[in-house]
Design an enzyme around this catalytic site. Sequence first.
Site, short mmCIF file in Angstrom:
data_model
loop_
_atom_site.label_atom_id
_atom_site.label_comp_id
_atom_site.label_asym_id
_atom_site.label_seq_id
_atom_site.Cartn_x
_atom_site.Cartn_y
_atom_site.Cartn_z
N LYS A 129 24.93 35.63 48.38
CA LYS A 129 26.32 35.74 47.94
C LYS A 129 26.75 37.18 48.06
O LYS A 129 25.93 38.09 48.01
CB LYS A 129 26.43 35.31 46.47
N ASP A 169 35.03 32.37 49.12
CA ASP A 169 34.89 32.01 47.70
C ASP A 169 36.21 32.47 47.06
O ASP A 169 37.22 32.60 47.78
CB ASP A 169 33.67 32.71 47.08
P1 NDP Z 1 40.48 30.39 45.17
O1 NDP Z 1 40.58 31.86 45.21
O2 NDP Z 1 41.06 29.58 46.28
O3 NDP Z 1 41.12 29.83 43.83
C1 NDP Z 1 40.66 30.24 42.59
C2 NDP Z 1 41.48 29.58 41.50
O4 NDP Z 1 40.89 29.84 40.24
C3 NDP Z 1 42.89 30.15 41.43
O5 NDP Z 1 43.76 29.16 40.94
C4 NDP Z 1 42.72 31.29 40.44
O6 NDP Z 1 43.90 31.67 39.77
C5 NDP Z 1 41.74 30.67 39.46
N1 NDP Z 1 40.95 31.74 38.83
C6 NDP Z 1 40.16 32.63 39.48
N2 NDP Z 1 39.61 33.49 38.61
C7 NDP Z 1 40.08 33.14 37.41
C8 NDP Z 1 39.88 33.64 36.11
N3 NDP Z 1 39.08 34.70 35.88
N4 NDP Z 1 40.52 33.00 35.09
C9 NDP Z 1 41.32 31.94 35.32
N5 NDP Z 1 41.55 31.41 36.54
C10 NDP Z 1 40.94 32.01 37.55
O7 NDP Z 1 38.93 30.07 44.99
P2 NDP Z 1 38.15 28.70 45.26
O8 NDP Z 1 39.00 27.53 44.96
O9 NDP Z 1 37.48 28.82 46.58
O10 NDP Z 1 36.98 28.83 44.16
C11 NDP Z 1 37.10 28.27 42.86
C12 NDP Z 1 35.72 28.09 42.27
O11 NDP Z 1 34.96 27.20 43.09
C13 NDP Z 1 34.86 29.36 42.15
O12 NDP Z 1 34.04 29.25 41.03
C14 NDP Z 1 34.02 29.30 43.41
O13 NDP Z 1 32.83 30.04 43.25
C15 NDP Z 1 33.74 27.82 43.49
N6 NDP Z 1 33.35 27.29 44.79
C16 NDP Z 1 34.09 27.48 45.89
C17 NDP Z 1 33.71 26.92 47.10
C18 NDP Z 1 34.53 27.02 48.32
O14 NDP Z 1 34.15 26.42 49.32
N7 NDP Z 1 35.66 27.73 48.32
C19 NDP Z 1 32.47 26.15 47.22
C20 NDP Z 1 31.77 25.93 45.96
C21 NDP Z 1 32.21 26.52 44.81
P3 NDP Z 1 44.67 33.01 40.26
O15 NDP Z 1 45.21 32.68 41.61
O16 NDP Z 1 45.71 33.24 39.23
O17 NDP Z 1 43.63 34.10 40.31
O1 2IT Z 2 29.86 28.64 46.10
C1 2IT Z 2 29.80 28.17 47.25
O2 2IT Z 2 29.00 27.28 47.56
C2 2IT Z 2 30.75 28.69 48.26
N1 2IT Z 2 31.58 29.53 47.94
C3 2IT Z 2 30.68 28.21 49.69
C4 2IT Z 2 29.63 28.96 50.45
C5 2IT Z 2 29.57 28.68 51.91
O3 2IT Z 2 28.73 29.34 52.56
O4 2IT Z 2 30.30 27.84 52.43
#
Ligand code: NDP
Ligand code: 2IT
Length: 448
Positions: A129, A169
């Site tokens: 990561k 992420d």
């Molecule tokens: P994005 O940046 O697309 O979206 C994040 C969302 O979460 C936004 O709505 C954001 O609000 C909110 N958010 C972020 N930080 C905070 C905080 N500290 N408090 C409250 N709200 C918060 O990220 P993703 O959707 O990609 O990721 C979301 C989660 O999913 C994370 O935990 C990530 O690690 C996990 N994840 C992502 C994957 C992926 O493929 N993208 C895969 C597996 C897990 P705002 O815009 O106001 O900051």
């Molecule tokens: O938390 C996760 O699994 C991710 N942000 C996706 C990682 C990836 O390599 O697609």
Amino acid sequence: MSIQNEYLRGLMERVIARNPAEPEFHQAVREVLTSLSPVVDAHPEYIKEGVMDCLVEPERTIKFRVPWEDDKGNIHVNRGFRVQFSSAIGPYKGGLRFHPSVYEGIIKFLGFEQIFKNSLTGLPIGGGKGGSDFDPKGKSDAEVMRFCQSFMTELFKYIGPDTDVPAGDIGVGGREIGYLFGQYKRLRNEFTGVLTGKGLTYGGSLARTEATGYGLCYFADNMLKEAGKSFEGATVVISGSGNVAIYACEKATQFGAKVVAMSDSGGYIYDKNGIDLACIKQLKEVERKRISAYADTHPQAEYHPGCAGIWTIPCHIALPCATQNELNEDAAKALIQNDCFAVAEGANMPCTPEAVDALQGAGLLFAPAKAANAGGVATSALEMSQNSMRFYWSFEEVDAHLHRIMTDLYHNAAAAAAQYGKPGDLVAGANIAGFLKVADSMLAYGVV
Ligand code: NDP
Ligand code: 2IT
């Protein structure tokens, strides 16, 4: 829940002493060591051969300065990180997070979880990561580009399609991956699958954008079905409105559920008629606006500042898809009181340990992150496969692979839980099933 095995209890104490002031990393390690106690009781060789001690120490940590210039000519310096945690079963694989809260402890917790998650997919990917404390919010495209170019100017030395393959992420989506890939290609003079989540015009995979949210719903659907329940007719609350939340909303709705609430870091909207996802996509994916703007065009919707209140909205299924520790014990109690029957984690570690205990204790179905959100990284591995083949699959082909992977993953986690005396406990099952493949590979290598 506490760590039953004495050696692992001591190991936990050493992890805390050697990694001070990194509470999220401690939390992630504690959960895994708790689950693994019965495994090392039955297989003391994992302790004797040093597997447990190696697993909690990253193979390599890269930490670097990222200087960049804003549109007014001011110079800023951020910190960049890449934690290459485990290459036991494949190249390091995991996302990059750009958020002001990022520090080494956050990247280590995420990298540690990624080892087991990636193993659970059944695909040949190790765990890593990275990220930065850079905040893309409010920055121009040109500023984000300059930051990404500076970040990659250091990172490119340590990554490669067979070494380490980053992805997105929080705060890193298609725009950032484009700038990062462009700079890598320029520095190396190579067009390779060094990043995933790429645009469709330059080697990205169809369905990668949708994969984490869709995969979450495929996993939850398996879990619900086994308990005689389903998304059909259920009321769903989803936190976040980013990549994971949006496509979880889309798939849950396709499965016949009504999603009534979503959020961002400023607050949440409650639309009892069901969220208008096209509006959320326009606000978040195109205009990069706050979710409060939803209420401007949807007068029936309520906007509430602050995040925690979203869990007091009555629902059958809760999908926390924003960030770590966003759902605490009080939130869990509110869900239980409102007859919620399932929680599936889309974000990484969104429920506090106290919340998980409360939810499982009350008999709710609980899908832990490293199993439930593995669809994103699984589809990243499918993107790597397509890049290696210099070929591409249709949306339907990738989605079918994703569906099968999430279904297999559910059954493997459930079987591992049952085998080690924890039937129905998918937290234990995911940790155990993810661990075994990595640990057996490490045993095969000897002390390396
Ligand atoms: P994005 O940046 O697309 O979206 C994040 C969302 O979460 C936004 O709505 C954001 O609000 C909110 N958010 C972020 N930080 C905070 C905080 N500290 N408090 C409250 N709200 C918060 O990220 P993703 O959707 O990609 O990721 C979301 C989660 O999913 C994370 O935990 C990530 O690690 C996990 N994840 C992502 C994957 C992926 O493929 N993208 C895969 C597996 C897990 P705002 O815009 O106001 O900051
Ligand atoms: O938390 C996760 O699994 C991710 N942000 C996706 C990682 C990836 O390599 O697609």
